[in-house]
Motif scaffolding. Structure first.
Motif, PDB file in Angstrom:
ATOM      1  N   ALA A  27       0.829  -1.198   0.000  1.00  0.00           N
ATOM      2  CA  ALA A  27       0.000   0.000   0.000  1.00  0.00           C
ATOM      3  C   ALA A  27       0.870   1.257   0.000  1.00  0.00           C
ATOM      4  O   ALA A  27       1.867   1.336   0.727  1.00  0.00           O
ATOM      5  CB  ALA A  27      -0.936   0.016   1.207  1.00  0.00           C
ATOM      6  N   LEU A  28       0.482   2.247  -0.795  1.00  0.00           N
ATOM      7  CA  LEU A  28       1.231   3.488  -0.948  1.00  0.00           C
ATOM      8  C   LEU A  28       0.366   4.675  -0.533  1.00  0.00           C
ATOM      9  O   LEU A  28      -0.809   4.753  -0.883  1.00  0.00           O
ATOM     10  CB  LEU A  28       1.672   3.658  -2.405  1.00  0.00           C
ATOM     11  N   TYR A  29       0.987   5.597   0.192  1.00  0.00           N
ATOM     12  CA  TYR A  29       0.328   6.838   0.619  1.00  0.00           C
ATOM     13  C   TYR A  29       1.117   8.003   0.027  1.00  0.00           C
ATOM     14  O   TYR A  29       2.324   8.103   0.220  1.00  0.00           O
ATOM     15  CB  TYR A  29       0.326   6.912   2.145  1.00  0.00           C
ATOM     16  N   GLU A  83       6.472   3.989 -12.783  1.00  0.00           N
ATOM     17  CA  GLU A  83       7.382   2.896 -12.458  1.00  0.00           C
ATOM     18  C   GLU A  83       7.269   2.504 -10.986  1.00  0.00           C
ATOM     19  O   GLU A  83       7.196   1.312 -10.653  1.00  0.00           O
ATOM     20  CB  GLU A  83       8.815   3.314 -12.782  1.00  0.00           C
ATOM     21  N   VAL A  84       7.242   3.474 -10.094  1.00  0.00           N
ATOM     22  CA  VAL A  84       7.183   3.151  -8.670  1.00  0.00           C
ATOM     23  C   VAL A  84       5.828   2.560  -8.299  1.00  0.00           C
ATOM     24  O   VAL A  84       5.731   1.729  -7.391  1.00  0.00           O
ATOM     25  CB  VAL A  84       7.492   4.403  -7.813  1.00  0.00           C
ATOM     26  N   ARG A  85       4.793   2.943  -9.021  1.00  0.00           N
ATOM     27  CA  ARG A  85       3.448   2.432  -8.699  1.00  0.00           C
ATOM     28  C   ARG A  85       3.339   0.935  -8.928  1.00  0.00           C
ATOM     29  O   ARG A  85       2.524   0.255  -8.268  1.00  0.00           O
ATOM     30  CB  ARG A  85       2.402   3.179  -9.538  1.00  0.00           C
ATOM     31  N   HIS A  86       4.154   0.373  -9.806  1.00  0.00           N
ATOM     32  CA  HIS A  86       4.122  -1.065 -10.065  1.00  0.00           C
ATOM     33  C   HIS A  86       4.493  -1.885  -8.832  1.00  0.00           C
ATOM     34  O   HIS A  86       4.214  -3.088  -8.783  1.00  0.00           O
ATOM     35  CB  HIS A  86       5.080  -1.420 -11.214  1.00  0.00           C
ATOM     36  N   ARG A  87       5.073  -1.243  -7.850  1.00  0.00           N
ATOM     37  CA  ARG A  87       5.519  -1.957  -6.656  1.00  0.00           C
ATOM     38  C   ARG A  87       4.421  -2.088  -5.599  1.00  0.00           C
ATOM     39  O   ARG A  87       4.651  -2.670  -4.535  1.00  0.00           O
ATOM     40  CB  ARG A  87       6.730  -1.225  -6.068  1.00  0.00           C
ATOM     41  N   PHE A  88       3.233  -1.571  -5.885  1.00  0.00           N
ATOM     42  CA  PHE A  88       2.160  -1.550  -4.894  1.00  0.00           C
ATOM     43  C   PHE A  88       0.845  -2.031  -5.511  1.00  0.00           C
ATOM     44  O   PHE A  88       0.638  -1.908  -6.718  1.00  0.00           O
ATOM     45  CB  PHE A  88       1.971  -0.133  -4.343  1.00  0.00           C
ATOM     46  N   LEU A  89      -0.021  -2.532  -4.666  1.00  0.00           N
ATOM     47  CA  LEU A  89      -1.350  -2.947  -5.107  1.00  0.00           C
ATOM     48  C   LEU A  89      -2.358  -1.815  -5.020  1.00  0.00           C
ATOM     49  O   LEU A  89      -3.283  -1.732  -5.828  1.00  0.00           O
ATOM     50  CB  LEU A  89      -1.841  -4.137  -4.273  1.00  0.00           C
ATOM     51  N   THR A  90      -2.216  -0.948  -4.010  1.00  0.00           N
ATOM     52  CA  THR A  90      -3.158   0.158  -3.820  1.00  0.00           C
ATOM     53  C   THR A  90      -2.380   1.438  -3.544  1.00  0.00           C
ATOM     54  O   THR A  90      -1.245   1.410  -3.061  1.00  0.00           O
ATOM     55  CB  THR A  90      -4.119  -0.101  -2.640  1.00  0.00           C
ATOM     56  N   GLN A 108      -3.701   9.460 -12.615  1.00  0.00           N
ATOM     57  CA  GLN A 108      -3.639   8.399 -13.617  1.00  0.00           C
ATOM     58  C   GLN A 108      -2.263   7.752 -13.626  1.00  0.00           C
ATOM     59  O   GLN A 108      -2.143   6.522 -13.672  1.00  0.00           O
ATOM     60  CB  GLN A 108      -3.974   8.959 -14.996  1.00  0.00           C
ATOM     61  N   ALA A 109      -1.213   8.576 -13.560  1.00  0.00           N
ATOM     62  CA  ALA A 109       0.145   8.030 -13.531  1.00  0.00           C
ATOM     63  C   ALA A 109       0.352   7.167 -12.289  1.00  0.00           C
ATOM     64  O   ALA A 109       1.015   6.125 -12.343  1.00  0.00           O
ATOM     65  CB  ALA A 109       1.166   9.165 -13.562  1.00  0.00           C
ATOM     66  N   LEU A 110      -0.227   7.596 -11.162  1.00  0.00           N
ATOM     67  CA  LEU A 110      -0.089   6.856  -9.909  1.00  0.00           C
ATOM     68  C   LEU A 110      -1.175   5.795  -9.723  1.00  0.00           C
ATOM     69  O   LEU A 110      -1.135   5.045  -8.747  1.00  0.00           O
ATOM     70  CB  LEU A 110      -0.149   7.834  -8.720  1.00  0.00           C
ATOM     71  N   ARG A 111      -2.141   5.763 -10.616  1.00  0.00           N
ATOM     72  CA  ARG A 111      -3.299   4.870 -10.494  1.00  0.00           C
ATOM     73  C   ARG A 111      -3.865   4.923  -9.068  1.00  0.00           C
ATOM     74  O   ARG A 111      -4.047   3.911  -8.405  1.00  0.00           O
ATOM     75  CB  ARG A 111      -2.921   3.435 -10.880  1.00  0.00           C
ATOM     76  N   LEU A 112      -4.159   6.142  -8.638  1.00  0.00           N
ATOM     77  CA  LEU A 112      -4.670   6.337  -7.286  1.00  0.00           C
ATOM     78  C   LEU A 112      -6.035   5.684  -7.132  1.00  0.00           C
ATOM     79  O   LEU A 112      -6.903   5.814  -8.002  1.00  0.00           O
ATOM     80  CB  LEU A 112      -4.765   7.828  -6.968  1.00  0.00           C
ATOM     81  N   ASN A 113      -6.233   5.002  -6.031  1.00  0.00           N
ATOM     82  CA  ASN A 113      -7.518   4.376  -5.724  1.00  0.00           C
ATOM     83  C   ASN A 113      -8.435   5.293  -4.936  1.00  0.00           C
ATOM     84  O   ASN A 113      -9.660   5.140  -4.989  1.00  0.00           O
ATOM     85  CB  ASN A 113      -7.292   3.087  -4.923  1.00  0.00           C
ATOM     86  N   GLN A 114      -7.843   6.252  -4.208  1.00  0.00           N
ATOM     87  CA  GLN A 114      -8.643   7.111  -3.334  1.00  0.00           C
ATOM     88  C   GLN A 114      -7.882   8.398  -3.063  1.00  0.00           C
ATOM     89  O   GLN A 114      -6.662   8.378  -2.906  1.00  0.00           O
ATOM     90  CB  GLN A 114      -8.917   6.389  -2.015  1.00  0.00           C
TER      91      GLN A 114
END
Length: 268
Positions: A27-29, A83-90, A108-114
């Protein structure tokens, strides 16, 4: 894993640093620098320890100038974020004002969920928001690179917080919601700009941050937090006094000012 910062992007105009918790995470914040009165250098805000303690990695993104994160380095930063977003599920984010716009711009680049966005802008392009006149930086705003219709995640969900008595913040929020139907409103009367200023004044920032870290963010929870703290906020009562005075409600304005002064006198 350690709490040492990992450099994700290190440019002359933009910077992104990542901190890891002390255990594996998916998970990424994400947080973003907001508008500052003295731009021209990067700050050193450090990690959000509450996020790391909760088991989320923390990514902080800065821009050197109040340019709404739009400059020649923006495409390279986007590539690094993908690239860094590939390391996380959310991934979830918190942003204030210009930082709220950045959360939308890179969603969009970070594919933010919330997202939890406090008084953000949809654009500074005068063709899209001709009423917006608060930011001299608008003259340099790139309408193509800054177009949220092109760069924001269309299915993004989250909450936009604003003080409904700040006309331009209300207008920007409505246009964000028109573009992104998954966004909900949290209207905080007399919250100021950013809209959570009364919450912060009443020492409620950590509680707000806790809401942004959770995966089930609700607009009503932000509203309830504001309601629970507003009576003890000097900022709230001063904003209320100014608003009622503009409407010609002199008695109400005087009462609000009296309450604000009493809070100041009672403060340690």
């Amino acid at each position: 894993m350690t709490a040492e910062a990992e450099t994700v992007f290190d440019g002359d105009l933009l910077r992104a640093r990542l901190w890891w918790p002390d255990r594996p995470t998916t998970a990424l914040y994400v947080t973003f620098r907001q508008w500052v009165p003295d731009p021209g250098s990067f700050s050193d805000p450090g990690r959000v320890q509450r996020a790391l303690t909760a088991g989320l990695a923390h990514l902080h993104i800065q821009t050197r100038w109040n340019d709404w994160f739009l400059n020649p380095e923006t495409p390279a930063l986007e590539a690094a974020l993908r690239e860094v977003r590939h390391r996380f599920l959310t991934a979830r984010a918190l942003g204030f004002s210009m930082g709220g716009y950045a959360a939308l711009r890179f969603s969009q680049a970070l594919r933010l969920n919330q997202v939890l966005l406090v008084s953000p802008q949809v654009s500074l392009d005068p063709r899209l928001v001709p009423e917006e006149d608060r930011y001299p930086e608008a003259a340099q705003f790139d309408p193509v690179a800054g177009d949220l219709a092109r760069h924001a995640r269309p299915d993004l969900i989250g909450v936009v917080v604003f003080d409904p008595f700040y006309r331009l913040d209300h207008l920007q929020a409505r246009r964000i919601a028109a573009l992104l139907p998954g966004i909900r409103f949290a209207k905080l009367p007399f919250g100021g700009h950013p809209g959570t200023s009364a919450i912060g004044d009443a020492k409620g920032f950590r509680a707000l941050q806790r809401l942004s870290l959770g995966g089930q963010l609700k607009a009503e929870d932000v509203v309830q937090l504001h309601r629970s703290l507003r009576a003890g906020s000097t900022r709230y009562w001063r904003e209320r006094a100014e608003c009622t005075l503009r409407k010609g409600k002199l008695a109400a304005a005087a009462a609000a000012l009296t309450y604000a002064e009493a809070l100041v006198e009672a403060a340690p």
